[in-house]
Design an enzyme around this catalytic site. Structure first.
Site, PDB file in Angstrom:
ATOM      1  N   ASN A  48       0.739  -1.353  -0.129  1.00 46.98           N
ATOM      2  CA  ASN A  48      -0.166  -0.121   0.021  1.00 46.98           C
ATOM      3  C   ASN A  48       0.972   1.381  -0.004  1.00 46.98           C
ATOM      4  OD1 ASN A  48      -2.359   1.458   0.069  1.00 46.98           O
ATOM      5  ND2 ASN A  48      -3.341   0.282   1.648  1.00 46.98           N
ATOM      6  N   HIS A  49       0.419   2.376  -0.304  1.00 47.53           N
ATOM      7  CA  HIS A  49       1.030   3.663  -0.102  1.00 47.53           C
ATOM      8  C   HIS A  49       1.583   4.088   1.040  1.00 47.53           C
ATOM      9  CE1 HIS A  49       0.670   4.832  -4.506  1.00 47.53           C
ATOM     10  NE2 HIS A  49      -0.775   4.224  -4.361  1.00 47.53           N
ATOM     11  N   ASP A  50       2.663   4.519   1.308  1.00 42.27           N
ATOM     12  CA  ASP A  50       3.094   5.006   2.772  1.00 42.27           C
ATOM     13  C   ASP A  50       2.472   6.455   3.096  1.00 42.27           C
ATOM     14  OD1 ASP A  50       4.412   5.844   4.967  1.00 42.27           O
ATOM     15  OD2 ASP A  50       6.520   5.125   4.188  1.00 42.27           O
TER      16      ASP A  50
END
Length: 183
Positions: A48-50
């Site tokens: 997932n995106h940070d």
């Protein structure tokens, strides 16, 4: 029914996928055990995106600053780790699995469930978030099956034990009854 061939994904013997699935494996990969039944539209989001930085999108950093996302390893992905799906697991339609979870052997997961935490073996699990709602069998049968690990038998032994596989385990009160029919 089809087999699976995706980088970062290990699929156990006899595991079948009934329709389209989408997998974004985490750095530790995704491992399916043996003899699982996977319905269509399974989605596994291992990355997932940070969200710890002001901008989430890698393209923003490369366009605005000509540099990769500032995450330590120059990746804008975040993961809680490997996804492990046990043996003899059934996953219903439209299930969504997040990173870092382990699904126990013999677990049955209802349609449209979202799995964000570990699920114990031989439970029936549903919901958003997904959680156990009942056991498949009594504790003695569950423990017997976990010890037996029939999924590690060779094809010949499986076929010799047709009587075992044709037994409704919820009609058995004493594992000694099962031990008598297993060869």
């Amino acid at each position: 029914m089809s087999k699976l061939n995706i980088k970062g994904v290990i699929s156990g013997e006899g595991t079948l996928y009934n329709g389209k699935i989408s997998i974004w494996p985490p750095p530790g990969g995704v491992e399916f055990g043996k003899y699982c039944a996977i319905a269509q539209n399974l989605k596994i989001m291992g990355i997932n995106h940070d969200y710890n930085f002001p901008a989430i999108q890698n393209t923003f950093y490369s366009t605005m600053f000509k540099t990769p996302h500032p995450r330590e390893n120059n990746s804008n992905t975040y993961s809680k780790g490997k996804i492990t799906i046990g043996n003899d697991v059934w996953i219903g339609e439209d299930v969504f699995i997040l990173s870092g979870v382990t699904i126990g052997d013999g677990c049955c997961i209802g349609a449209r469930s979202v799995i964000a935490k570990d699920l114990p073996p031989y439970t029936i699990c549903v919901g958003q978030p997904c959680k156990p709602v009942k056991n498949r069998y009594n504790d003695n049968i569950r423990d017997f099956l976990l010890k037996l690990q029939w999924w590690n038998w060779d094809k010949e032994r499986i076929q010799k034990n047709k009587a075992f596989f044709m037994t409704n385990l919820n009609t058995i009160n004493d594992v000694n009854e099962l031990e008598k029919i297993i060869c």
